[in-house]
Design a protein around this motif. Sequence first.
Motif: not given
Length: 451
Positions: A137-144, A151-171
């Motif tokens: 399935r194609p990814l949406p160009a501008f997801p909302r 896992s809430p304790q995963a370091a990966a979650l912090r990396d994802v949240l930090t990256t999304l907050a920097r790149r797209a805080p409106q999502v």
Amino acid sequence: MLDNLPPNRSNPVLSVTELNQVVRGLLESQLPLTWVAGEISNLTRAASGHIYFTLKDPGGQVRCTIWRNKAQLLGFRPENGQKVEARALATLYEARGDYQLNVETLRLAGQGRLFERFLELKARLEQEGLFRPETKRPLPAFPRRIAIVTSPQAAALRDVLTTLARRAPQVALALFPTPVQGEGAAPQIAQALAQASAAGPDLIILCRGGGSMEDLWAFNDEAVARAIRACIPPVVSGIGHETDFTIADFAADLRAPTPTSAAEQACPDRQALATRLENLARGLRRPLENRLRQWEQRLDNLAARLPSPGRQLATRRERLDELAQRLVRARRQHQETRLRQLQHLAYRLDHQRPELGARREAMDILALRLGHAWQQRQQHWAGRLQQAAQGLRQLDPHAVLARGYAMVFDAAGQAVRDAGELNSGDRLQVVLARGEAQVQVTQVAPPREAQ
């Protein structure tokens, strides 16, 4: 063995260097890449990035080397005491005559059997068509809205949240927690994916940090792969390190090498979009400004061809002032000319003045004659006036009115002489010998001759 000896020697006597070269050739040719199991000891990490250690078991040991370019691709950090399996090439270090293994890759012990299970499941699901590119399935160009399954304790979650907050805080983000390793993690991951899909996001990120194959084994489960393909929105996987591959990566619509990369590929960078919009705006603004400059130049050319009303008015005003000055000069010249003519006539009159005495006597005689003629003429005209007065009295309309007649005038003050000029309803003014009357025509009779 003799084939590896230096040529042209009937009774060979080898130097140490030559011997080591022969032995090295024999090792590398007779013993290709193979898997060797053992325990790590005496591990050393050089500043150059190479790793040196000893691989041992109860019956022996062998020195091992992992060159820097191979060490960077390892999916875990080797430590002393770890049970590992090394895919290596047996060789000889000629400078010291030490026998050693050049390790191509390294995995924790037991991963060989897991890898076989991984390959079997991958082949079966691939044959079933679960990984076909046309099903992605194609990814949406501008997801909302983005759902995150980890896992809430995963370091990966912090990396994802930090990256999304920097790149797209409106999502808008929604976390669907689940264990990502251990017994029973796979069905819980599949259930979290189903819950995330039912929440109606635009995109799902399935992520987990790096680890051994055992740590990542929950993502090599068939139930997880089928849950990914059953999701309505597209799924981006960011599991482990760049070199780690799981069945979930093949089932996902897009595989990212790390959780951070998954967040980066899930939505565009707002700053990059702003820069792109600015570049597009600049690209649109440039031809528009060029067109405006062209129209400005054309307007200037037309304005230069079209006389200014102010300039025309100034020209007319100058012309009017010039005519006014000419009129003043002409009037002055005309007055001067008339004055000279008057002076000339006065001069002529002064030089042609008659003798007053003789003229006065002649005037007296003429006055006597004029008086006598005036009396005669006055008597004559008095008689004529009396006759005219008598005739006027006979023609006086008022005298006629006194005998019972009247004068009729229409609304315009014109005398009415013909009844045919009247209409019913006309208002008339009747003048009598004494006084006037306003009347209205009610009936118009034809002339007596017509009757």
